[in-house]
Each structure stands twice: as C-alpha cells, then as structure tokens.
Design an enzyme around this catalytic site. Structure first.
Site, short mmCIF file in Angstrom:
data_model
loop_
_atom_site.label_atom_id
_atom_site.label_comp_id
_atom_site.label_asym_id
_atom_site.label_seq_id
_atom_site.Cartn_x
_atom_site.Cartn_y
_atom_site.Cartn_z
N SER A 25 0.82 -1.22 0.00
CA SER A 25 0.00 0.00 0.00
C SER A 25 0.85 1.26 0.00
O SER A 25 0.37 2.34 0.35
CB SER A 25 -0.93 0.01 1.22
OG SER A 25 -0.18 -0.03 2.43
N ILE A 75 4.05 2.75 -4.95
CA ILE A 75 3.83 2.00 -6.18
C ILE A 75 2.45 1.34 -6.16
O ILE A 75 1.69 1.42 -7.14
CB ILE A 75 4.94 0.95 -6.37
CG1 ILE A 75 6.28 1.64 -6.62
CG2 ILE A 75 4.60 0.02 -7.53
CD1 ILE A 75 7.45 0.69 -6.80
N CYS A 130 12.46 -0.50 -12.87
CA CYS A 130 12.12 0.72 -13.61
C CYS A 130 13.13 0.99 -14.71
O CYS A 130 12.78 1.32 -15.86
CB CYS A 130 12.00 1.91 -12.67
SG CYS A 130 13.51 2.33 -11.75
N ALA A 151 12.54 7.70 -4.56
CA ALA A 151 13.08 6.42 -4.12
C ALA A 151 12.67 6.17 -2.67
O ALA A 151 13.27 6.71 -1.74
CB ALA A 151 14.60 6.40 -4.25
N GLY A 181 11.38 0.81 -0.20
CA GLY A 181 11.47 -0.41 -1.00
C GLY A 181 12.54 -0.31 -2.07
O GLY A 181 13.34 -1.24 -2.26
N THR A 182 12.57 0.82 -2.76
CA THR A 182 13.58 1.03 -3.80
C THR A 182 14.98 1.00 -3.20
O THR A 182 15.90 0.36 -3.74
CB THR A 182 13.35 2.38 -4.51
OG1 THR A 182 12.07 2.37 -5.13
CG2 THR A 182 14.41 2.64 -5.55
N ALA A 217 15.98 -0.41 -0.44
CA ALA A 217 16.32 -1.74 0.07
C ALA A 217 16.69 -2.71 -1.04
O ALA A 217 17.35 -3.73 -0.79
CB ALA A 217 15.14 -2.30 0.87
N ASN A 234 10.11 6.93 -12.69
CA ASN A 234 10.62 5.59 -12.41
C ASN A 234 9.55 4.69 -11.83
O ASN A 234 9.49 3.49 -12.11
CB ASN A 234 11.82 5.66 -11.46
CG ASN A 234 11.51 6.41 -10.18
OD1 ASN A 234 11.07 7.56 -10.22
ND2 ASN A 234 11.75 5.79 -9.03
#
Length: 335
Positions: free
Chosen positions: A24, A27, A142, A174, A177-178, A180, A300
């Site tokens: 959630s 993205i 991406c 970013a 999640g990005t 990591a 991205n």
C-alpha cells in the site's frame, strides 16, 4: 467504485478480471489509481498492506476498494479473495518469495513488481506474448522497463556485444522499498539486458539524485555492437519508443540517437568480452510520470505501474479468449 456483485472475468459481456495489490505504498497506491481510472479490463478488488495508518489503505477505503492491513494472510482470509484472479506484488524481493508461494497454492496468477525474478522477465513491448500463460511474471525494474526496449531495438538490427544503462531518478521518488532493493536492481536489470535485450553482456547503474527541484527520470543507454546501418538502427529505436509511449505517454527520446565508430585499432576493453570494436550507439531517454497519484517527477515508479497494468490486461484478455474458445469447442463438436 467497485461493484461487489460483478463477475470478475473478461468476456463478450464486458465484465472484468478481479485483481488485488499487495503493498500500500507509493507503487501500490499509484497502480490502484491507474486501474480504477483507466482500465476497462481489470476490476480493483483489494489493496493489502501492513500499516493500518498508510495513506494507500485509507485512500482505497474511500474509493470503495476492500482493504486489509494484515498482509498476505489478511488477503487470503478476505471474503473477496475468491473473486481475485491476478495479484500484483509491490512489496520487496524478499517478501515476494513468501507471497508467491502462498498465492501459487491458491491458483492466483502474479505480476511481480519487485526484483525477485521468480517468473520470467517481462517487458510488454519486447516479450509479452511469450508469457501470457505464465503463473508469475516479473516486471524487471524501472530502469529495465525504460531501457531494455531500446537495447532490443538495436539488437534487432545488429549483434550487440555490450549494453550499459544508467538510470537517474530523483532521490525523492526512491522510497524504502527502492532503497532496500538497490543490489537486486543492478543484478536483475543486468541479467534482463542480456536475456531480453539481446546483449552478450549487460550492466546497470542507478543514481539517486538529490537535486531540488526534483528531476524527471533520465535513462542513458550505451550500446557497443557490430557495425550496421545507422538509419535502420535509428528508425528501430524511434519505432520502439513510440510503442512504449502507447502505455507510458511520458516516455520519450531526450535527443536524437547518437553514433560513434569504434575502430579496430582503438577498441574498447569490456570485462568478460575483451577488446570490442564496431559501432557505439547512445540513446538518451526521459520518463515523466502521469501524476495519477505520484508527482510527475516519479517517472521511475510510473513506468513500473504502467508496464504492470499493460501486462495484467493482456494476461486477462488472453485468459478470457482461451476460456471462450474452450467453451465453444463442445458446442461445435455437438453440432
């Protein structure tokens, strides 16, 4: 707003395929908005998170989408779960391992937006048709979605020895999640450049740019290939860019395709390949987001959600067509 009485399949009646999104965050929320606003094929059934206070879950609830903050276990326990045919995973590579195992047991198809790469790498304009029946498809990264089509376009004209891509994105776009998944980004994108793009050797670099105001996503594609017809290569790249624009309108060439001869007497040394001569092709791209939920500079993230949406729609349409043919076959045999 979703209709709880709708049958979630795609057929001649125009009904849609039920989908859920795990994740959630930025993205997942952007993908949800895209489905609700633009898709005539998919029905947004459920958004799944682990933070009950996330903006994504709150937004989903306001839009009439079922929600749970209990992760994958909460999704499986939801009464809506039986209506879901395709699940998008917008979490992390590590979490996807668990999610996919559970979803596979329940016969759900998966579109993976993490770099886990359990299923085949999928870029809609490059190899979507090959993966329409796959139980799990991986959307690479991406940078992969932005650059692999260009490498593939060049490889359609000349043998590609080496392809290097540099994805520059705004630091603001970013999220956790990005950040990591940085290592997985480079590894997954490099492999996909070779497997999908057709390069003998691929390399990927990502740059998180802290500039203010935030920059739009920029991608540089550097390709060393055998010598070939420059105009044919240029035309192939421009045609491919137009095909990507069909589902990512903000995707464009930043400037004309550039060429440089690499003579045999002054070759480039490529680790693992050795001395390489021929033609160097440089392609400079920009990706502006559609700003459905995220800012326009987050191209991205937009290219990932747009590619995932296009992929799931094609999977759903193919499944519906296959089911329709199978349903008609007994009738033809009886006739």
């Amino acid at each position: 707003m979703t209709d709880p009485n709708r049958t979630h399949s795609v057929g001649d009646s125009g009904t849609r395929t039920g989908v859920a999104i795990i994740g959630s965050g930025n993205i997942g929320t952007d993908l949800m908005i895209k489905i609700l606003r633009t898709s005539k094929v998919l029905e947004m059934v459920a958004l799944v998170g682990i933070d009950p206070d996330s903006d994504g879950l709150a937004r989903a609830a306001r839009l009439g989408v079922a929600t749970t903050s209990d992760g994958i276990d909460g999704l499986v326990a939801m009464p809506e779960f039986s209506r879901i045919q395709i699940v998008f995973d917008a979490t992390s590579a590590g979490a996807h391992q668990k999610h996919n195992a559970i979803l596979a047991r329940h016969g759900k198809r998966v579109v993976d937006l993490t770099p886990a790469a359990i299923g085949p790498y999928t870029v809609p304009v490059v190899n979507m048709q090959e993966n329409l029946q796959a139980p799990n498809v991986n959307m690479v990264t991406c940078g992969g979605q932005a650059t692999i089509p260009v490498v593939a376009a060049i490889a359609s004209q000349v043998p590609v020895h080496y392809a290097e891509i540099v994805a520059s994105i705004s630091s603001r776009s970013a999220g956790p999640g990005t950040r990591a998944n940085i290592d997985e980004f480079t590894e997954t994108t490099s492999r996909a450049i070779e497997q999908l793009g057709g390069a003998r050797r691929g390399k990927a670099i990502i740059i998180l740019n802290p500039a203010e105001p935030p920059m739009l996503m920029r991608d540089t594609v550097l390709v060393l290939s055998a010598s070939g017809d420059r105009e044919k290569i240029r035309a192939a790249v421009e045609e491919m860019v137009a095909r990507v624009q069909a589902y990512v309108p903000g995707y464009r060439l930043k400037q004309s395709v550039q060429f440089e001869d690499i003579p045999s007497e002054s070759p480039q040394n490529i680790p693992g390949l050795g001395a390489v001569s021929g033609l160097k092709t440089s392609v400079f791209l920009q990706v502006e987001g559609a700003a459905h939920y995220l800012p326009a500079y987050a191209g991205n993230l937009d290219i990932m959600t747009s590619a995932a949406l296009a992929t799931a729609e094609q999977m759903a349409l193919y499944a519906a067509k296959t089911a329709s043919v199978q349903a008609e076959r007994p009738q033809r045999e009886e006739g």
